[in-house]
Design a protein around this motif. Structure first.
Motif, PDB file in Angstrom:
ATOM      1  N   LEU A  54       0.793  -1.224   0.000  1.00 29.40           N
ATOM      2  CA  LEU A  54       0.000   0.000   0.000  1.00 29.40           C
ATOM      3  C   LEU A  54       0.835   1.288   0.000  1.00 29.40           C
ATOM      4  O   LEU A  54       0.576   2.186  -0.802  1.00 29.40           O
ATOM      5  CB  LEU A  54      -0.984  -0.009   1.164  1.00 29.40           C
TER       6      LEU A  54
ATOM      7  N   LEU B  96       0.488   4.143  -2.910  1.00 27.69           N
ATOM      8  CA  LEU B  96       0.071   5.514  -2.596  1.00 27.69           C
ATOM      9  C   LEU B  96       1.026   6.548  -3.182  1.00 27.69           C
ATOM     10  O   LEU B  96       0.613   7.645  -3.539  1.00 27.69           O
ATOM     11  CB  LEU B  96      -0.038   5.705  -1.081  1.00 27.69           C
TER      12      LEU B  96
ATOM     13  N   PRO C  65       4.389   6.988   2.989  1.00 28.72           N
ATOM     14  CA  PRO C  65       3.242   6.817   3.904  1.00 28.72           C
ATOM     15  C   PRO C  65       3.558   5.773   4.977  1.00 28.72           C
ATOM     16  O   PRO C  65       4.229   4.776   4.716  1.00 28.72           O
ATOM     17  CB  PRO C  65       2.122   6.319   2.983  1.00 28.72           C
TER      18      PRO C  65
END
Length: 118
Positions: free
Chosen positions: A5, A9, A28
């Motif tokens: 993820l 992102l 992130p």
């Protein structure tokens, strides 16, 4: 998926609204708690403090009765009802306009204003 993820992102730079460009400033990371003072609760039931020098923004939100079937824009038999399925939220973002022209607008977080040379 959790390790994939953050990498995915980093590939996002547009959110689907004209002028919806964004720039991620770092990798992130996951956190169990929100950092204090960095988020506005959009669904708060009570009044919240806000920056008086901030920028007023109206945001669209989904009401509790909205379903994917109702949100299907290709189905003419369903309709989204304002203030029930579609909720408008007025918030004050802690950003102030610094400069703008025909092709861009530059906003800066209000707590960081002393760093800008006009």
């Amino acid at each position: 998926m959790q390790t994939l993820l953050p990498t995915l992102l980093l590939q996002i730079n547009y959110l689907g609204k004209r002028g919806g460009f964004l720039q991620i400033m770092g990798q992130p990371q996951s956190s169990r708690e929100l950092p204090a003072g960095h988020f506005i609760q959009l669904t708060a039931t009570a009044l919240q403090d806000f920056e008086t020098t901030g920028t007023l923004q109206m945001l669209d939100d989904c009401g509790p009765s909205l379903t994917f079937a109702k949100a299907n824009i290709y189905d003419a038999s369903t309709r989204i009802v304002l203030h029930k399925d579609r909720v408008l939220r007025h918030i004050v973002l802690p950003y102030q306009l610094i400069r703008s022209s025909r092709s861009y607008s530059w906003y800066q977080r209000t707590g960081e204003m002393e760093t800008v040379e006009r």
